[in-house]
Design a protein around this motif. Sequence first.
Motif, PDB file in Angstrom:
ATOM      1  N   GLU A   1       0.811  -1.223   0.000  1.00  8.88           N
ATOM      2  CA  GLU A   1       0.000   0.000   0.000  1.00  8.88           C
ATOM      3  C   GLU A   1       0.843   1.271   0.000  1.00  8.88           C
ATOM      4  O   GLU A   1       0.321   2.336  -0.301  1.00  8.88           O
ATOM      5  CB  GLU A   1      -0.952  -0.017   1.192  1.00  8.88           C
ATOM      6  CG  GLU A   1      -2.045  -1.056   1.038  1.00  8.88           C
ATOM      7  CD  GLU A   1      -2.833  -1.291   2.309  1.00  8.88           C
ATOM      8  OE1 GLU A   1      -2.594  -0.596   3.324  1.00  8.88           O
ATOM      9  OE2 GLU A   1      -3.681  -2.199   2.296  1.00  8.88           O
ATOM     10  N   ASP A   2       2.113   1.165   0.324  1.00  6.43           N
ATOM     11  CA  ASP A   2       2.982   2.350   0.314  1.00  6.43           C
ATOM     12  C   ASP A   2       3.642   2.444  -1.050  1.00  6.43           C
ATOM     13  O   ASP A   2       4.430   1.574  -1.426  1.00  6.43           O
ATOM     14  CB  ASP A   2       4.031   2.260   1.418  1.00  6.43           C
ATOM     15  CG  ASP A   2       4.750   3.577   1.647  1.00  6.43           C
ATOM     16  OD1 ASP A   2       5.214   4.190   0.660  1.00  6.43           O
ATOM     17  OD2 ASP A   2       4.853   3.992   2.813  1.00  6.43           O
ATOM     18  N   GLU A   3       3.293   3.490  -1.798  1.00  5.03           N
ATOM     19  CA  GLU A   3       3.794   3.621  -3.173  1.00  5.03           C
ATOM     20  C   GLU A   3       5.309   3.813  -3.243  1.00  5.03           C
ATOM     21  O   GLU A   3       5.905   3.658  -4.307  1.00  5.03           O
ATOM     22  CB  GLU A   3       3.081   4.751  -3.906  1.00  5.03           C
ATOM     23  CG  GLU A   3       3.495   6.120  -3.435  1.00  5.03           C
ATOM     24  CD  GLU A   3       2.394   6.916  -2.750  1.00  5.03           C
ATOM     25  OE1 GLU A   3       2.697   8.076  -2.451  1.00  5.03           O
ATOM     26  OE2 GLU A   3       1.291   6.410  -2.529  1.00  5.03           O
ATOM     27  N   ARG A   4       5.936   4.150  -2.131  1.00  5.01           N
ATOM     28  CA  ARG A   4       7.392   4.356  -2.128  1.00  5.01           C
ATOM     29  C   ARG A   4       8.168   3.048  -2.052  1.00  5.01           C
ATOM     30  O   ARG A   4       9.360   3.018  -2.326  1.00  5.01           O
ATOM     31  CB  ARG A   4       7.787   5.276  -0.975  1.00  5.01           C
ATOM     32  CG  ARG A   4       7.174   6.677  -1.110  1.00  5.01           C
ATOM     33  CD  ARG A   4       7.306   7.456   0.157  1.00  5.01           C
ATOM     34  NE  ARG A   4       6.542   6.815   1.227  1.00  5.01           N
ATOM     35  CZ  ARG A   4       6.430   7.274   2.465  1.00  5.01           C
ATOM     36  NH1 ARG A   4       7.063   8.381   2.807  1.00  5.01           N
ATOM     37  NH2 ARG A   4       5.703   6.647   3.364  1.00  5.01           N
ATOM     38  N   VAL A   5       7.500   1.956  -1.679  1.00  3.43           N
ATOM     39  CA  VAL A   5       8.144   0.644  -1.689  1.00  3.43           C
ATOM     40  C   VAL A   5       8.303   0.222  -3.143  1.00  3.43           C
ATOM     41  O   VAL A   5       7.352   0.285  -3.926  1.00  3.43           O
ATOM     42  CB  VAL A   5       7.317  -0.387  -0.896  1.00  3.43           C
ATOM     43  CG1 VAL A   5       7.880  -1.792  -1.082  1.00  3.43           C
ATOM     44  CG2 VAL A   5       7.274  -0.011   0.578  1.00  3.43           C
ATOM     45  N   LEU A   6       9.512  -0.180  -3.511  1.00  8.78           N
ATOM     46  CA  LEU A   6       9.804  -0.529  -4.905  1.00  8.78           C
ATOM     47  C   LEU A   6       9.040  -1.787  -5.313  1.00  8.78           C
ATOM     48  O   LEU A   6       9.126  -2.821  -4.644  1.00  8.78           O
ATOM     49  CB  LEU A   6      11.305  -0.718  -5.089  1.00  8.78           C
ATOM     50  CG  LEU A   6      12.162   0.515  -4.779  1.00  8.78           C
ATOM     51  CD1 LEU A   6      13.637   0.191  -4.953  1.00  8.78           C
ATOM     52  CD2 LEU A   6      11.756   1.702  -5.647  1.00  8.78           C
ATOM     53  N   LYS A   7       8.302  -1.684  -6.410  1.00 11.71           N
ATOM     54  CA  LYS A   7       7.455  -2.791  -6.871  1.00 11.71           C
ATOM     55  C   LYS A   7       8.223  -3.824  -7.689  1.00 11.71           C
ATOM     56  O   LYS A   7       7.754  -4.940  -7.870  1.00 11.71           O
ATOM     57  CB  LYS A   7       6.287  -2.251  -7.706  1.00 11.71           C
ATOM     58  CG  LYS A   7       5.467  -1.179  -7.020  1.00 11.71           C
ATOM     59  CD  LYS A   7       4.915  -1.613  -5.686  1.00 11.71           C
ATOM     60  CE  LYS A   7       4.068  -0.497  -5.084  1.00 11.71           C
ATOM     61  NZ  LYS A   7       4.065  -0.489  -3.631  1.00 11.71           N
ATOM     62  N   ASP A   8       9.411  -3.465  -8.159  1.00 12.32           N
ATOM     63  CA  ASP A   8      10.183  -4.396  -8.985  1.00 12.32           C
ATOM     64  C   ASP A   8      11.082  -5.312  -8.150  1.00 12.32           C
ATOM     65  O   ASP A   8      11.814  -6.129  -8.709  1.00 12.32           O
ATOM     66  CB  ASP A   8      11.013  -3.639 -10.030  1.00 12.32           C
ATOM     67  CG  ASP A   8      12.041  -2.711  -9.402  1.00 12.32           C
ATOM     68  OD1 ASP A   8      11.829  -2.252  -8.262  1.00 12.32           O
ATOM     69  OD2 ASP A   8      13.059  -2.424 -10.063  1.00 12.32           O
ATOM     70  N   LYS A   9      11.017  -5.183  -6.835  1.00 11.45           N
ATOM     71  CA  LYS A   9      11.806  -6.051  -5.949  1.00 11.45           C
ATOM     72  C   LYS A   9      10.858  -6.737  -4.977  1.00 11.45           C
ATOM     73  O   LYS A   9       9.890  -6.144  -4.508  1.00 11.45           O
ATOM     74  CB  LYS A   9      12.846  -5.239  -5.179  1.00 11.45           C
ATOM     75  CG  LYS A   9      13.901  -4.640  -6.074  1.00 11.45           C
ATOM     76  CD  LYS A   9      15.058  -4.114  -5.238  1.00 11.45           C
ATOM     77  CE  LYS A   9      16.090  -3.503  -6.156  1.00 11.45           C
ATOM     78  NZ  LYS A   9      17.247  -4.324  -6.301  1.00 11.45           N
ATOM     79  N   ASP A  10      11.159  -8.003  -4.690  1.00 10.81           N
ATOM     80  CA  ASP A  10      10.328  -8.757  -3.755  1.00 10.81           C
ATOM     81  C   ASP A  10      10.470  -8.231  -2.336  1.00 10.81           C
ATOM     82  O   ASP A  10      11.550  -7.818  -1.919  1.00 10.81           O
ATOM     83  CB  ASP A  10      10.719 -10.238  -3.767  1.00 10.81           C
ATOM     84  CG  ASP A  10      10.286 -10.938  -5.042  1.00 10.81           C
ATOM     85  OD1 ASP A  10       9.336 -10.460  -5.685  1.00 10.81           O
ATOM     86  OD2 ASP A  10      10.906 -11.959  -5.385  1.00 10.81           O
ATOM     87  N   VAL A  11       9.364  -8.280  -1.601  1.00 13.09           N
ATOM     88  CA  VAL A  11       9.369  -7.992  -0.169  1.00 13.09           C
ATOM     89  C   VAL A  11       9.468  -9.333   0.553  1.00 13.09           C
ATOM     90  O   VAL A  11       8.675 -10.235   0.283  1.00 13.09           O
ATOM     91  CB  VAL A  11       8.077  -7.262   0.261  1.00 13.09           C
ATOM     92  CG1 VAL A  11       8.045  -7.081   1.773  1.00 13.09           C
ATOM     93  CG2 VAL A  11       7.952  -5.926  -0.452  1.00 13.09           C
ATOM     94  N   THR A  12      10.440  -9.464   1.428  1.00 12.52           N
ATOM     95  CA  THR A  12      10.591 -10.680   2.214  1.00 12.52           C
ATOM     96  C   THR A  12       9.796 -10.546   3.500  1.00 12.52           C
ATOM     97  O   THR A  12       9.925  -9.541   4.208  1.00 12.52           O
ATOM     98  CB  THR A  12      12.076 -10.928   2.568  1.00 12.52           C
ATOM     99  OG1 THR A  12      12.827 -11.033   1.368  1.00 12.52           O
ATOM    100  CG2 THR A  12      12.247 -12.177   3.392  1.00 12.52           C
TER     101      THR A  12
END
Length: 114
Positions: free
Chosen positions: A42-53
């Motif tokens: 939901e936070d647009e500043r988190v990069l979408k092209d990298k996985d969140v662990t």
Amino acid sequence: MLDGNIVNYSLQAERRIDLEIGVSYGSDIEVVKRELLAVTREDERVLKDKDVTVGIMTFADSSINFVVRPWVRTADFWPVRFALMEAIKKRFDETGIEIPFPQMDVHVQKLPKE
């Protein structure tokens, strides 16, 4: 003896945020993981092209500790970190996921008189 390279991550274009979040042992692990991922998406500043662990880091005395590792632009590191911590607390309050605090049970026993 130190003979390796030192990396100044603040000079890199992107950085990974490492959050450790403790939840009650009664929490549903899949629900916790789902909600943690949702908050990061939901936070647009988190990069979408990298996985969140998101995964279990440790079984602590009073909590199951999850690690949450999203990637952000370096300039966004602290603002996103603070925002995610606040959003996680609010989401957990909304969904009934308990963030426990350290507790200790004390048992008092009366000794017989001599």
